[in-house]
Every structure is written in structure tokens, then in C-alpha cells.
Design an enzyme around this catalytic site. Structure first.
Site, PDB file in Angstrom:
ATOM      1  N   ASP A   1       0.858  -1.187   0.000  1.00  0.00           N
ATOM      2  CA  ASP A   1       0.000   0.000   0.000  1.00  0.00           C
ATOM      3  C   ASP A   1       0.894   1.237   0.000  1.00  0.00           C
ATOM      4  O   ASP A   1       1.812   1.346   0.827  1.00  0.00           O
ATOM      5  CB  ASP A   1      -0.894   0.017   1.237  1.00  0.00           C
ATOM      6  CG  ASP A   1      -1.914  -1.111   1.233  1.00  0.00           C
ATOM      7  OD1 ASP A   1      -2.106  -1.734   0.173  1.00  0.00           O
ATOM      8  OD2 ASP A   1      -2.516  -1.373   2.284  1.00  0.00           O
TER       9      ASP A   1
ATOM     10  N   ASP B   1     -16.367  -4.694  -2.185  1.00  0.00           N
ATOM     11  CA  ASP B   1     -16.219  -4.376  -0.764  1.00  0.00           C
ATOM     12  C   ASP B   1     -17.572  -4.544  -0.091  1.00  0.00           C
ATOM     13  O   ASP B   1     -18.538  -3.879  -0.477  1.00  0.00           O
ATOM     14  CB  ASP B   1     -15.722  -2.938  -0.576  1.00  0.00           C
ATOM     15  CG  ASP B   1     -14.390  -2.682  -1.262  1.00  0.00           C
ATOM     16  OD1 ASP B   1     -13.678  -3.660  -1.547  1.00  0.00           O
ATOM     17  OD2 ASP B   1     -14.070  -1.507  -1.527  1.00  0.00           O
TER      18      ASP B   1
END
Length: 250
Positions: free
Chosen positions: A11, A128
């Protein structure tokens, strides 16, 4: 053990490794990618958090990491804020093997269908989930019911879904096994689990699930960076006949 591919996650925010564990603050994202590659990773998951949260992007750095990984024989998938044609074009320009459309892209189903038809195996879609809804991370509003969105993606011919139970992401609370099993029954797509992995038992649980569902891989970030286990510890999962997500046959 059953087929399962491990995708180490990097990330990136502000050109640096986001949420770096103590002692790794100075680790550059490109070096993290090299470490994963030298440890035997076949895929690396790259997430641009700045693009995801509308703070700019790390396009040049991502392209650098993609090139370096490719030179080491490692494929990459890019993620984070890819919810428009411009963002998709930018992500593809890095040279990555695969692009993950953000869950927020599902607000424009025409765009998602077009991207899937045009790019086929180079496209995955992030799903998600919170409860029974698809709810993009960072958004106040859900996109819609999970069952409806899965039906749309199935009809659009989506080859691969990145499935995340939002409340487990980064929490080291284990993978969403029940959700993955439920999604697997509702789709023809291959599934890559994301979030929740804390230890080798979680990897083993997913490998067993892969034996009777469409689960084919898992994205692992925090647990690897914190040294809870290393890639060498899970080579047996990948070596027992596991194919990579883009190559596994239906």
C-alpha cells in the site's frame, strides 16, 4: 492442501509504504516489492491509497515498481481509486498485468461492462462488502445490494473478483470465510480474498475453502510486513499444484 495463490500487498501513500510496521518506516515500496519477489512471490498487489482517497496519485512510482517486478519475473496488479476511464488508462499505462476496478466504479455499470469486455483477463472488480451491501471503502453510501451486483458482474462476464469484508480489512481478524463461500455460489468468477489474514492458520483455512469453492488466491499485507510469517512458510500452499489466478481454468 488445495490451490491458493498468495499476493503480497504493498500500500502506497505519499510515495512511501503506507501503514508500515514499526522498524520498517524507511522501507521504500520498490524495495518491499524486490523483497517479496526474491522471497518467491509470483504476483504483487499494488494499492495507490492517494488515488483511492482523491489526494493525487503515485503513477510514476507504480510504473517503476511494475518494471522492477517484471524484470524479476513477477506480475503485478494495480488497485486504488480506479473508477473511471481516465483512471483505468493511467493504471494500464504502468504496464501491470492486471487492474482492479474499485467498488466505487460500480456506480457506472456501463463503464464497468465496457472495461470487462475490452480488457477481459486484465480486469478484476473489487467487491467491498458490509452486511448485505457493496459499500466502497471511504464512501458514506453503499453502491447496492451484493446479490444484485454479483448478478450484474456475472452477466458482464467478469473473470475475477477481489472480495473484502470491510470490517476485517487490516484488522488481522481472519478471512471472511462465510462471505467467500456465499459469493462463490453466486458467481462464475474466480475469487481473490482480501483482508483479515493474521497467521498461517488463516492461509490453511482459505486453502481448504479453495478446494470446494471458486477461491483461488488471497491478498496479504500487514501480516507479512509485520513478520507474522514469511512467503517461504507458505510455499507448500502454492507448490501443491496451485495455478496463478489469471491462469486457473474454470
Amino acid at each position: 492442501m488445495s490451490q491458493l495463490a498468495l499476493l503480497p500487498a504493498i500500500d502506497i501513500a505519499g510515495g512511501a509504504l503506507a501503514r508500515a510496521p514499526r522498524g520498517h518506516d524507511a522501507l521504500h515500496p520498490a524495495e518491499a516489492a524486490r523483497l517479496f519477489a526474491r522471497s518467491g512471490a509470483a504476483w504483487i498487489h499494488l494499492a495507490d491509497l492517494d488515488r483511492a482517497f482523491g489526494r493525487g496519485n503515485n503513477e510514476a512510482l507504480l510504473a517503476e515498481i511494475v518494471r522492477g517486478a517484471r524484470d524479476l519475473g513477477v506480475r503485478t496488479q494495480c488497485s486504488g481509486g480506479i473508477d473511471s476511464r481516465d483512471a483505468l488508462t493511467t493504471a494500464l499505462a504502468t504496464g501491470c498485468a492486471r487492474v482492479n476496478l474499485s467498488a466505487s466504479a460500480l456506480a457506472d455499470r456501463g463503464f464497468v461492462r465496457e472495461a470487462i469486455h475490452a480488457r477481459a483477463e486484465r480486469i478484476a472488480v473489487c467487491v467491498d462488502v458490509r452486511g448485505t451491501l457493496v459499500h466502497p471503502r471511504g464512501s458514506e453510501d453503499p453502491i447496492g445490494e451484493l446479490t444484485d451486483i454479483l448478478a450484474f458482474l456475472n452477466d458482464a462476464g467478469c473473470a475475477r473478483l477481489i472480495v473484502t469484508e470491510i470490517d476485517r480489512d487490516g484488522a488481522l481478524s481472519g478471512p471472511p470465510l462465510a462471505l467467500l463461500e456465499s459469493v462463490s455460489r453466486a458467481t462464475d468468477a474466480e475469487l481473490i480474498a482480501s483482508g483479515g489474514i493474521a497467521d498461517l492458520k488463516d492461509i490453511e483455512d482459505l486453502a481448504r475453502l479453495a478446494g470446494h469453492t471458486r477461491v483461488a488466491g488471497t491478498i496479504v499485507g500487514r501480516a507479512l510486513l509485520e513478520g507474522r510469517f514469511g512467503l517461504a512458510c507458505v510455499q507448500r500452499v502454492e507448490n501443491e499444484g496451485a495455478e496463478q489466478p489469471s491462469e486457473r481454468k474454470k
